[in-house]
Design an enzyme around this catalytic site. Structure first.
Site, PDB file in Angstrom:
ATOM      1  N   ASP A 253      26.603 -33.270  23.906  1.00 22.61           N
ATOM      2  CA  ASP A 253      26.057 -33.031  22.581  1.00 22.61           C
ATOM      3  C   ASP A 253      25.594 -34.370  22.025  1.00 22.61           C
ATOM      4  O   ASP A 253      25.974 -35.433  22.515  1.00 22.61           O
ATOM      5  CB  ASP A 253      27.128 -32.396  21.687  1.00 22.61           C
TER       6      ASP A 253
ATOM      7  N   CYS B 292      51.963 -18.965  30.786  1.00 24.63           N
ATOM      8  CA  CYS B 292      53.031 -18.245  30.085  1.00 24.63           C
ATOM      9  C   CYS B 292      54.117 -17.742  31.021  1.00 24.63           C
ATOM     10  O   CYS B 292      55.243 -17.477  30.584  1.00 24.63           O
ATOM     11  CB  CYS B 292      52.443 -17.069  29.308  1.00 24.63           C
TER      12      CYS B 292
ATOM     13  N   CYS C   9      52.177 -11.777  28.006  1.00 26.53           N
ATOM     14  CA  CYS C   9      51.142 -12.437  28.792  1.00 26.53           C
ATOM     15  C   CYS C   9      51.751 -12.935  30.093  1.00 26.53           C
ATOM     16  O   CYS C   9      52.831 -13.531  30.096  1.00 26.53           O
ATOM     17  CB  CYS C   9      50.531 -13.602  28.011  1.00 26.53           C
TER      18      CYS C   9
ATOM     19  N   ASP D 248      19.065 -32.623  16.912  1.00 23.03           N
ATOM     20  CA  ASP D 248      18.409 -31.654  16.036  1.00 23.03           C
ATOM     21  C   ASP D 248      19.080 -31.649  14.662  1.00 23.03           C
ATOM     22  O   ASP D 248      20.088 -32.317  14.452  1.00 23.03           O
ATOM     23  CB  ASP D 248      18.464 -30.249  16.646  1.00 23.03           C
TER      24      ASP D 248
ATOM     25  N   CYS E  97      49.869 -14.892  32.305  1.00 21.16           N
ATOM     26  CA  CYS E  97      49.016 -15.943  32.853  1.00 21.16           C
ATOM     27  C   CYS E  97      49.896 -17.055  33.415  1.00 21.16           C
ATOM     28  O   CYS E  97      51.080 -17.151  33.063  1.00 21.16           O
ATOM     29  CB  CYS E  97      48.058 -16.478  31.791  1.00 21.16           C
TER      30      CYS E  97
END
Length: 640
Positions: A88, A278, A273, A123, A275
């Site tokens: 950016d 976790c 969860c 921009d 995942c």
């Protein structure tokens, strides 16, 4: 360079080629703060599978140590990231903190000097509260900066950011002007305040307006979007890339991201969860962790939620069921539902990109499903192309499909009495002879219909009967016996052709004696023979026709150019005659009304028949892409 691999309406699976590798979209670029590496870039690549990241070149430039390292070692080595890096430019900092101390030229040259793969123009961030005049003036400056960035970018790719605040016409105009420049990626900017304020209906306006103006052959990046509950819907709208720092920001605030929202650790009652982050933890164990450890666990959980959702989105595009997933996800928040409902205002635009049929059935998830372009197309074509077989109509109610199989005797009774059977369905009126075409037969609805659908169906029935001008419309139980002769299959083949190709092309196809070849197993129509020539074959999966060379020749003879045509350059003709597909770079012209997966006729520059096939892309897409299949070829002139 972008290539479409698979599409589902505006959504698409693409390969985006950069100098640091190929990125498969849709993809999210995690935001990496070069000063605070909560999860290292290498871990983002190796553990989570992110092929690209985004970092801020303005922060790097203003830190002496980071600047020297980036310019000496290169950005990839400094961050230890083997994939694609986007930077950016400081625009978001100007939105958050005020004016940045750098010029557009300085930021472009700096991004080049550190080896950025995809740089960003400095921009002007257009705020939602700005006046129209302020926005127009800022767009003019952004466009000027973008053009200059294109002139000096060298071999670095450049982001041309579409701005325009909440003014759709200014967004579209900005996008059209960006599309004429040598831009590589089109981010849609200035959207973070809308997402933070849950103004998703306005976000839809902004995305659609931008998509209308942008070049289809470039990735569209929705700046600042990265919450898993939004990704499916944004992909449905045609966004290819996303980025987000939320995984880390939310973690610092003890907030977990899920597809149904964001939840504070202190408010959660259960951790459902599994995942990798976790797994093996409980809410209590996470609460007992020190701040840094807890932040790391939650950040990783958030990243796993994002990667899991993106994987599901890609699978749904591949399986052509992204609409269903997006509709389900939009029920996670009332404001997202507002965004979903806003789509009905863009049905014309969405219909242009909607495939004629899919391999999977339409699943109804609620009243919002009726705003899908496939519903709109059916209604539009029915009103414009249907020709009743009898001038009187008998109305049926029933939900067993295909209707002609379950209500055969009833249909026979009303037809021999001189009536056209019309079924009341969630799609509205369905003439019995169209009951096997997509999406009528290939759809699933609940038996208990909601009130909104009932009201819509009633309005559609009224519009249909008003348009058809039947001499009489009665309930099927009011029909008396008759002795009218008819051929149900002959009625079906012509009605299907009108719906698929239109009345003019059907008149060109059907002439003289019409013979039908039926399936020995099912008794259904398989081939249509006209005056001894095989002109059409009916597909079993969607009830539509594949066009035979003999049929294509008839359309070329009697239907004016460019209807149904895809024109290829001379060099491609020999290869297509051998059955090879027609690629984008070899298409010279095309009927702009052709939809994805529609039957088309490939011709040379003199309108001579070359082959038949199915369109993969629309004309505006073909013109924008430099690679990829435009038409999947089925049969060529060598077979005639």
């Amino acid at each position: 360079m972008l290539e479409i691999v698979k599409r589902d309406g505006l959504a698409r699976l693409c390969k985006f080629e950069t100098r640091s590798g190929v990125l498969r979209t849709p993809a999210l670029l995690p935001v990496v703060n070069p000063k605070i590496l909560l999860v290292t870039p290498k871990e983002l690549h190796n553990e989570f599978g992110f092929g690209a990241i985004i970092t801020n070149s303005y922060i790097i430039k203003n830190d002496t140590n980071l600047k020297n390292r980036a310019q000496t070692e290169g950005l990839h080595k400094m961050l230890d990231f083997p994939g694609i890096i986007m930077t950016d430019s400081g625009t978001f900092q100007s939105h958050m903190y005020g004016e940045v101390k750098a010029t557009n030229d300085e930021m472009i040259e700096f991004q080049k000097s550190i080896g950025t793969d995809i740089g960003t123009v400095l921009d002007i961030f257009t705020e939602p509260y700005w006046t129209r005049g302020e926005v127009a003036e800022s767009i003019s400056e952004t466009l000027e900066r973008t053009q200059h960035a294109c002139d000096i970018k060298g071999d670095m790719m450049i982001n041309g950011v579409v701005q325009g605040s909440i003014y759709s016409d200014l967004r579209e105009d900005c996008a059209r002007k960006m599309a004429t420049m040598n831009v590589d990626v089109h981010p849609i900017g200035g959207t973070v305040p809308l997402m933070e304020q849950y103004r998703y209906a306005e976000l839809v306006d902004i995305i659609i307006a931008s998509k209308k103006g942008l070049a289809a052959g470039r990735p569209v990046h929705l700046f600042g979007a990265g919450h898993p509950m939004l990704l499916a819907f944004a992909t449905l709208l045609g966004c290819d890339l996303f980025d987000s720092a939320s995984y880390a920001k939310f973690a610092r605030d003890d907030r977990f991201m899920f597809t149904d929202g964001t939840f504070r650790l202190s408010d959660m009652q259960f951790l459902d969860c599994n995942c990798p982050a976790c797994r093996g933890n409980t809410l209590e164990s996470i609460k007992r962790m020190d701040k840094k450890s807890r932040e790391n666990v939650i950040a990783r959980h958030n990243l796993y939620q994002i990667t899991s959702e993106l994987a599901l989105i890609r699978r749904c595009i591949e399986e052509e069921r992204l609409w269903e997933l997006a509709e389900i996800r939009c029920r996670a928040h009332p404001s997202l539902l507002d965004g979903l409902r806003r789509l009905k205002f863009y049905r014309d635009y969405l219909e242009c990109k909607e495939p004629i049929s899919r391999d999977r059935a339409v699943f109804y998830t609620g009243g919002e499903s009726r705003a899908r372009p496939t519903f709109y197309r059916y209604t539009k074509r029915l009103l414009e192309r249907y020709v009743p077989s009898f001038q009187r109509a008998a109305v049926f109610t029933g939900n067993k499909k295909p209707y002609s199989k379950h209500y055969t005797s009833d249909f026979n009774r009303v037809r021999t009495a001189g009536y056209t059977p019309i079924i009341v369905s969630p799609f509205g009126p369905v003439p019995a002879e169209l009951d096997e075409i997509y999406p009528i037969a290939q759809s699933l609805f609940p038996d208990i219909v909601d009130q909104e659908t009932n009201e819509d169906v009633k309005q559609m029935m009224d519009s249909f009967f008003e348009r058809m001008k039947f001499e009489e419309v009665v309930d099927e139980n009011e029909i008396k016996a008759g002795n009218v002769e008819y051929d149900a299959n002959q009625i079906r083949v012509r009605a299907t052709a009108r719906y698929q190709f239109g009345i003019e092309a059907t008149n060109a196809l059907f002439r003289g004696k019409i013979d039908l070849v039926l399936s020995r197993k099912t008794g259904k129509v398989r081939n249509v023979i006209s005056d001894g020539e095989h002109i059409l074959s009916m597909r079993a999966n969607d009830g539509f026709y594949t066009l035979r060379p003999e049929g294509a020749e008839r359309i070329i003879e009697l239907v004016p150019y460019p209807k149904f045509r895809v024109v290829v350059v001379d060099d491609a003709v020999p290869y297509i005659l051998q059955g090879r597909n027609a690629f984008c770079q070899f298409v010279a012209d095309m009927d702009p009304d052709i939809r994805p997966m529609e039957e088309v006729i490939v011709v040379d520059k003199d309108d001579n028949f070359v082959a038949t096939g199915r369109a993969i892309l629309t004309w505006d897409e073909i013109r924008s892409f430099r690679r990829g299949v435009a038409v999947k070829i089925r049969s060529g002139g060598s077979e005639v």
